[in-house]
Each structure stands twice: as structure tokens, then as C-alpha cells.
Design a protein around this motif. Sequence first.
Motif, PDB file in Angstrom:
ATOM      1  N   TYR A 110       0.597  -1.257  -0.032  1.00  0.00           N
ATOM      2  CA  TYR A 110       0.108   0.273   0.305  1.00  0.00           C
ATOM      3  C   TYR A 110       0.859   1.347   0.156  1.00  0.00           C
ATOM      4  O   TYR A 110       1.692   1.165   0.984  1.00  0.00           O
ATOM      5  CB  TYR A 110      -1.016  -0.034   1.243  1.00  0.00           C
ATOM      6  N   SER A 156      -5.790  -3.636   3.768  1.00  0.00           N
ATOM      7  CA  SER A 156      -4.469  -2.579   4.216  1.00  0.00           C
ATOM      8  C   SER A 156      -4.518  -2.182   5.677  1.00  0.00           C
ATOM      9  O   SER A 156      -3.561  -1.657   5.841  1.00  0.00           O
ATOM     10  CB  SER A 156      -5.381  -1.323   3.817  1.00  0.00           C
ATOM     11  N   SER A 168      -2.613   3.411   2.726  1.00  0.00           N
ATOM     12  CA  SER A 168      -4.194   2.563   3.446  1.00  0.00           C
ATOM     13  C   SER A 168      -4.532   3.300   4.245  1.00  0.00           C
ATOM     14  O   SER A 168      -5.634   3.321   4.992  1.00  0.00           O
ATOM     15  CB  SER A 168      -3.487   1.994   4.080  1.00  0.00           C
ATOM     16  N   ARG A 203      -3.003   0.584  -3.524  1.00  0.00           N
ATOM     17  CA  ARG A 203      -2.032  -0.789  -4.053  1.00  0.00           C
ATOM     18  C   ARG A 203      -1.556  -0.765  -4.680  1.00  0.00           C
ATOM     19  O   ARG A 203      -2.339  -0.500  -6.351  1.00  0.00           O
ATOM     20  CB  ARG A 203      -3.487  -1.847  -3.588  1.00  0.00           C
TER      21      ARG A 203
END
Length: 153
Positions: A29, A143, A32, A39
Motif C-alpha cells: 500500500y 490495508s 492505506s 495498492r
Amino acid sequence: MGVEIERKFLLLGDAWRTLGTAVPMRQGYLSSNKARVVRVRIEGEHAYLTIKGQSVGATRGEWEYPVPLADAEQLLALCEQPLVEKVRRRIAVAGHTWEVDEFSGVNAGLLVAEIELASEDEAFEKPAWIGAEVTVDARYYNSSLVKKPFTTW
């Protein structure tokens, strides 16, 4: 705008292990933040950059683009650590595809199945190996597993 409507469930038993084809994944990530997740994913020999908006129930905006594998490897080095490592199986059941993820590394032991739907109230068949729903439990977001890995729960 792309839209993702996805429901997430824990797994029961091991019957799913003989279904579908296993594909290794690594993802990281660049952001996040729950309002905007960015991503990078390597899935087998393919790589993608995905941007997701904030979830409202099981729905959120999603945009995904293929990227060169070499670029994805370099981008993963820029990502928040640790990376999310897993093996995914895609399993067809009654007109839908279940994506079953078996996590490894710092998330070893976590088993999750996801199904994408056309609407939040769309009917679907749950195989016997589908357990409790965790769609709105943020701990199970990939995440979130970067910040608080499953092995630390």
C-alpha cells in the motif's frame, strides 16, 4: 467511476482447498488511508495498481490498471511494510466467483473468502465452507493487515 460491491467471509473447514487454482500474490500500500487506498499487487506474472475510495457498507469506488511487472516490483519497495502475502483461489459457485485467500507471512493463519456482487442485496449461494460474515469489520481489510497483522490479534 468503477464501483466494487464486495462481501467478505471467514472460512470453515478445508473443502475449498481442492477447488480452483492457487495463484500467489504480494501486495503493498502506497496509501492505506481509509478515504483513499492505493495498492500495488503482483498476481502471478501480472501486476496492477488499484485505487479504492472509502467503503459505504459493502460498496466503494475502485479503479484498477495493469502496470509492468518490473515497475510493480519497484513500487512494492516504496510501500508501507509489511507487504501482504497470500495465495488466492478463484472458485465458481452458482454463477458467482468466490475469491479465497490464504494469507502467509505476518498474516499466516488468516483465511478469508470474498464475493463481488452487482448490488448489495443481490442473492448468492453460500457454499458449506463459508462461515461468518466480516464485510464491515475493518480488521479484515487487506490495508488494515499492514498496520495490525493477523498474528498480533
